[in-house]
Design an enzyme around this catalytic site. Structure first.
Site, PDB file in Angstrom:
ATOM      1  N   GLY A 156       0.835  -1.208   0.000  1.00 31.19           N
ATOM      2  CA  GLY A 156       0.000   0.000   0.000  1.00 31.19           C
ATOM      3  C   GLY A 156       0.862   1.248   0.000  1.00 31.19           C
ATOM      4  O   GLY A 156       2.058   1.184  -0.275  1.00 31.19           O
ATOM      5  N   ASN A 157       0.263   2.369   0.289  1.00 30.61           N
ATOM      6  CA  ASN A 157       1.037   3.614   0.394  1.00 30.61           C
ATOM      7  C   ASN A 157       0.404   4.522   1.442  1.00 30.61           C
ATOM      8  O   ASN A 157      -0.625   4.187   2.014  1.00 30.61           O
ATOM      9  CB  ASN A 157       1.155   4.306  -0.966  1.00 30.61           C
ATOM     10  CG  ASN A 157      -0.201   4.652  -1.531  1.00 30.61           C
ATOM     11  OD1 ASN A 157      -0.924   5.471  -0.983  1.00 30.61           O
ATOM     12  ND2 ASN A 157      -0.573   3.997  -2.634  1.00 30.61           N
TER      13      ASN A 157
END
Ligand code: CTP
Length: 396
Positions: free
Chosen positions: A208-209
């Site tokens: 993810g980020n």
């Protein structure tokens, strides 16, 4: 629609003045700030105390209070108002509005105000039908005021016919619709993507980020405030919108792609703010991957660039806005994305700028249009940045 709107409610001498108490309640409930002006005759039908209590504001009845000498500034009141609603409007006040007679505070405020004015007449059947009244209605309408027409039914006189003031609920929904229709993006459909995408590695892990979704949510809210019918496609985020709008929650880039592709053909304005993963694990393990003796290598494959895929099928009249989050050679990368992805605007934020990027409540942007003209903005709250971006969209 009425939230935070400053409304002056004029109440004239008519038995329908009793309905103004309900009207004030509904307007206040809808979030409006209401100040009531009673004409001298209006004050015979309903007391200032009732309307002051319900509106939570002093009620104005005359230019100045004889006992205290306090003067009510009609110009100031007129400028304060976002809209004036005169309900009930008596035949007498209607005639004054038509001819510019200005012999009480309400008619003085009416003449000095610049905002939209809504007039809801209430009178007996024959007074309403009278040619003079109908001519006054035509004149008042010709001055860009809006009439909320009376309805038919039993009148206070016992007669049946036209002349009954519209019910408070009808008046409020009339105002709500009128405001909606006056908004610059009324009738337009908008789609906004926001937040990160999560690409599963196994049942417990993902790539993810740090995107918080704040910028995209602020954009969706602002587009809705401007009257667009907004669908927000949100990756995993704890954000909430302020406006009530349609929201589709997605997790992966593929889910976001599917949601965007199916909505895009019907969409007038698309703003792609999501931080979509460019790569995902080639295979997703159905079981939790156990710790290895040595290193673990994950094989990644490219996701579809959603923005670029929409740019390929964009039709004339559709507006497509993308973001570019860069760390170096920012301007060239942003312009490259604008051209490669067939965008109408690209919004650049550089991680080198303080107060820009993920998680923060502020952002600093530069917008490039198709002619590669740049507009730079100061660091602002993401809500204020959303307004700047929407203004650039409105210019298109
Ligand atoms: N975007 C998208 N789908 C992807 C990747 C990005 O729709 N799979 C969109 C983003 O929502 C953003 C724009 O493309 O509006 C630019 O994203 P960014 O990550 O800055 O650029 P990329 O095109 O992915 O290129 P790079 O990572 O090389 O900078």
């Amino acid at each position: 629609m009425l939230n935070n709107k400053n409304i002056i409610l004029g109440v004239c001498g008519s038995i329908a003045a009793y309905k103004s108490a309900f009207l004030v309640r509904l307007l206040v409930k809808a979030g409006a700030n209401v100040k009531v002006i009673l004409t001298p005759d209006g004050a015979n039908f309903i007391t200032p105390l009732t309307l002051a209590t319900l509106s939570k504001n002093p009620v104005y009845t005359q230019y100045f209070e004889e006992e205290t000498g306090v003067w009510s500034n009609h110009v100031e009141l007129g400028l304060w108002a976002d809209l004036i609603l005169i309900a009930p409007t008596s035949a007498n006040t209607l005639a004054k509005l038509a001819t510019g007679i200005c012999d009480n505070l309400l008619t003085a405020v009416y003449l000095s105000a610049k905002c939209p004015v809504y007039v809801a007449p209430a009178m007996d059947l024959d007074m309403w039908k009278h040619e003079t009244t109908q001519q006054n209605i035509a004149r008042v309408t010709s001055y860009a005021n809006t009439i909320i027409y009376p309805t038919s039914g039993e009148l206070a006189s016992g007669l049946y016919g036209e002349g009954r003031m519209a019910e408070p609920e009808e008046i409020v929904s009339f105002l709500t619709n009128a405001i909606k229709q006056s908004l610059p993006l009324f009738g337009k459909k908008a789609m906004v993507t926001a937040g990160p995408s999560y690409e599963a590695i196994d049942p417990v892990r993902f790539i993810g980020n740090h995107s918080s979704g704040k910028m995209g949510f602020a954009l969706a809210d602002e587009l809705a405030r401007l009257g667009a019918e907004v669908t927000l496609i949100a990756g995993p985020t704890a954000q909430k919108t302020e406006q009530s709008l349609k929201r589709v929650d997605v997790v992966s880039a593929e889910e976001m792609l599917n949601a965007c592709s199916s909505l895009f053909p019907e969409t007038d304005i698309t703003v792609m703010c999501a931080a979509v993963a460019d790569y995902r694990p080639k295979t997703v393990s159905t079981q939790k991957i156990k710790k290895q003796e040595n290193e673990l290598v994950l094989e990644l494959e490219k996701t579809t660039d959603i923005l670029a895929s929409l740019g390929k099928v964009k039709k004339p009249g559709q507006i497509l806005v993308g973001f570019a989050l860069e760390t170096n050679d920012e301007e060239n990368y942003a312009k490259g994305k604008l051209e490669k992805k067939n965008l109408d605007l690209v919004v650049l934020n550089s991680l080198n700028d303080k107060g820009a990027g993920f998680k923060s409540d502020t952002n600093k942007i530069t917008i490039f249009n198709k002619a590669l003209q740049r507009t730079t903005f100061e660091t602002k709250s993401k809500v204020a940045v959303a307004k700047d971006i929407c203004e650039a969209i409105l210019k298109l």
